[in-house]
Design an enzyme around this catalytic site. Structure first.
Site, PDB file in Angstrom:
ATOM      1  N   TRP A 102       0.832  -1.215   0.000  1.00 14.62           N
ATOM      2  CA  TRP A 102       0.000   0.000   0.000  1.00 14.62           C
ATOM      3  C   TRP A 102       0.856   1.250   0.000  1.00 14.62           C
ATOM      4  CZ3 TRP A 102      -4.338  -0.450  -2.139  1.00 14.62           C
ATOM      5  CH2 TRP A 102      -5.100  -1.608  -1.996  1.00 14.62           C
ATOM      6  N   ASP A 172      -2.119   6.453   6.320  1.00 14.53           N
ATOM      7  CA  ASP A 172      -3.147   5.612   5.704  1.00 14.53           C
ATOM      8  C   ASP A 172      -3.510   4.535   6.726  1.00 14.53           C
ATOM      9  OD1 ASP A 172      -4.687   3.788   4.366  1.00 14.53           O
ATOM     10  OD2 ASP A 172      -3.243   3.398   2.752  1.00 14.53           O
ATOM     11  N   LYS A 196     -12.714  -2.134   5.883  1.00 16.64           N
ATOM     12  CA  LYS A 196     -11.984  -3.019   6.785  1.00 16.64           C
ATOM     13  C   LYS A 196     -12.527  -2.910   8.209  1.00 16.64           C
ATOM     14  CE  LYS A 196      -8.836  -3.048   3.281  1.00 16.64           C
ATOM     15  NZ  LYS A 196      -7.988  -2.201   2.459  1.00 16.64           N
TER      16      LYS A 196
HETATM   17  C1  LIG Z   1      -7.486  -1.602   1.458  1.00 13.27           C
HETATM   18  C2  LIG Z   1      -6.429  -0.574   1.577  1.00 13.27           C
HETATM   19  C3  LIG Z   1      -6.320   0.487   0.671  1.00 13.27           C
HETATM   20  C4  LIG Z   1      -7.216   0.629  -0.528  1.00 13.27           C
HETATM   21  O1  LIG Z   1      -8.476   0.979  -0.142  1.00 13.27           O
HETATM   22  P1  LIG Z   1      -9.604   1.280  -1.235  1.00 13.27           P
HETATM   23  O2  LIG Z   1     -10.698   1.802  -0.377  1.00 13.27           O
HETATM   24  O3  LIG Z   1      -9.908  -0.006  -1.918  1.00 13.27           O
HETATM   25  O4  LIG Z   1      -9.067   2.295  -2.174  1.00 13.27           O
HETATM   26  C5  LIG Z   1      -5.321   1.415   0.876  1.00 13.27           C
HETATM   27  N1  LIG Z   1      -4.488   1.321   1.917  1.00 13.27           N
HETATM   28  C6  LIG Z   1      -4.562   0.315   2.816  1.00 13.27           C
HETATM   29  C7  LIG Z   1      -3.609   0.260   3.958  1.00 13.27           C
HETATM   30  C8  LIG Z   1      -5.533  -0.665   2.668  1.00 13.27           C
HETATM   31  O5  LIG Z   1      -5.624  -1.662   3.558  1.00 13.27           O
END
Ligand SMILES: *Cc1c(COP(=O)(O)O)cnc(C)c1O
Length: 360
Positions: A102, A172, A196
């Protein structure tokens, strides 16, 4: 009706109580004669749902008053571009810590807009460690420092918050937000895709300190400009109304569980149970350094990868599903977000022990 223990990394399990509540309110929300899905986002019913969700999140995370909370579309991935567009200001360079898949995606996108200084990079050990504070090569002139506190695919989680001095820290938190208490004031911005640990897909939450707003570069599309959304209560255009409502139900549920302190205690216990089985056997292994192990996403391998398919098939028979590891890492991965009951982890632990015995 049978609900499986679903170890998916995302979209992931939601608390059963939340889904039931949504079911009860599905056709007629609080006597409005409408489903939340059918409401105008500007009507008083929906405005009350939206405001309560924001307030509950503020309460649960103890978000200081000088931060805006935005409810956006486009997922966490959309923020990879929005962040440099909004936050660079007059600066030309930003620091990124590269700890996994990521981080890499965020870096690739940032390179379209600025010079990226890689402050640390753990790719040489296959993204299985967390760089120490001393290892971070931070640039004091950077517009911001970006990192991924929990790498969802590698299962690597920072055990500290990087110290960046006056340089704004951006995180993030897609796969770790709400998993335990965090000090929001240490961050200039936190963002997280919902699917998540927050609610259904289609929603991304951005928590941003007000002094970062209003500096977006001229070409920034209105929809990617945080100022647009901040000054319109996230209702510049139609927000993802149903996902926002569902997120609100999850925030209420977290409050009922005792807030983030209680969530953190359960999450730590769940993770420790799983790592204990992995560490106490030669049959299972964890690729991740001990101080970098995630509470939320736990990759593990079988010593004999030829048994992977049998392991997964047997697990599914017990109602333990979506345990296959990410294609880039292999093996297994158990994602155990807030909504995974401790009983689900106990069932997985029992299955792992019996599978190991059965293979002698
Ligand atoms: C799942 C995830 C993303 C991507 O998320 P989307 O909502 O599908 O764009 C980005 N960063 C992390 C750490 C993730 O777990």
């Amino acid at each position: 009706m049978t609900r499986m223990f679903n170890f998916s990394a995302g979209p992931a399990m939601l608390p059963t109580a939340v889904i039931k509540r949504a079911q009860q309110e599905m056709l007629d929300w609080h006597g409005s004669g409408m489903s939340v899905m059918e409401m105008s986002h500007r009507g008083k019913e929906y405005m009350s749902i939206a405001a309560k969700a924001e307030q509950d999140l503020r309460d649960v995370m103890v978000i200081p008053d000088n931060y805006k909370v935005l409810f956006l579309q486009g997922g966490a991935s959309m923020q990879f571009a929005a962040i440099p567009l909004n936050i660079l200001g007059d600066k030309k360079t930003a620091d990124y810590i590269n700890t996994g898949m990521w981080s890499k995606k965020a870096i690739a996108e940032a390179k379209c807009y600025c010079d990226v200084n890689i402050a640390a990079d753990t790719s040489s050990n296959g993204f299985t460690t967390v760089p120490t504070q001393a290892e971070l090569k931070l640039n004091p002139d950077a517009a911001f420092v970006h990192y991924t506190p929990n790498e969802t695919i590698g299962g690597v989680e920072f055990d500290y918050i990087p110290e960046t001095g006056d340089v704004p820290l951006i995180a993030d938190m897609s796969s770790t937000i709400l998993s335990r208490p965090i000090d929001v004031s240490k961050f200039a911005m936190i963002y997280a895709g919902a699917q998540k640990n927050i609610g259904p897909a289609g929603l991304c939450i951005v928590i941003i300190r007000e002094d970062l707003l209003g500096k977006a570069s001229k070409q920034t599309p209105a929809m990617l400009n945080y100022e647009t959304h901040a000054s319109n209560g996230s209702m510049y255009n139609t927000p993802p109304t149903y996902s926002w409502y569902m997120a609100g139900l999850v925030f209420e549920w977290i409050k009922e569980q005792g807030g983030l302190v209680a969530m953190g205690q359960v999450n730590q216990r769940k993770a420790e149970k799983l790592y204990a089985v992995i560490d106490n056997s030669d049959f299972y292994g964890s690729p991740v350094a001990k101080n970098g192990r995630s509470w939320m996403n736990i990759p593990f391998t079988l010593a004999d990868a030829d048994l992977d398919a049998a392991f997964l098939a047997g697990a599914a028979e017990q109602g333990l599903i979506t345990l296959k590891g990410h294609r880039s890492v292999g093996g297994m991965r158990a994602s155990i977000y807030n909504a995974m009951p401790e009983a689900g982890v106990d069932a997985l632990v029992a299955y792992m022990q019996s599978f190991e015995k059965s293979q002698g």
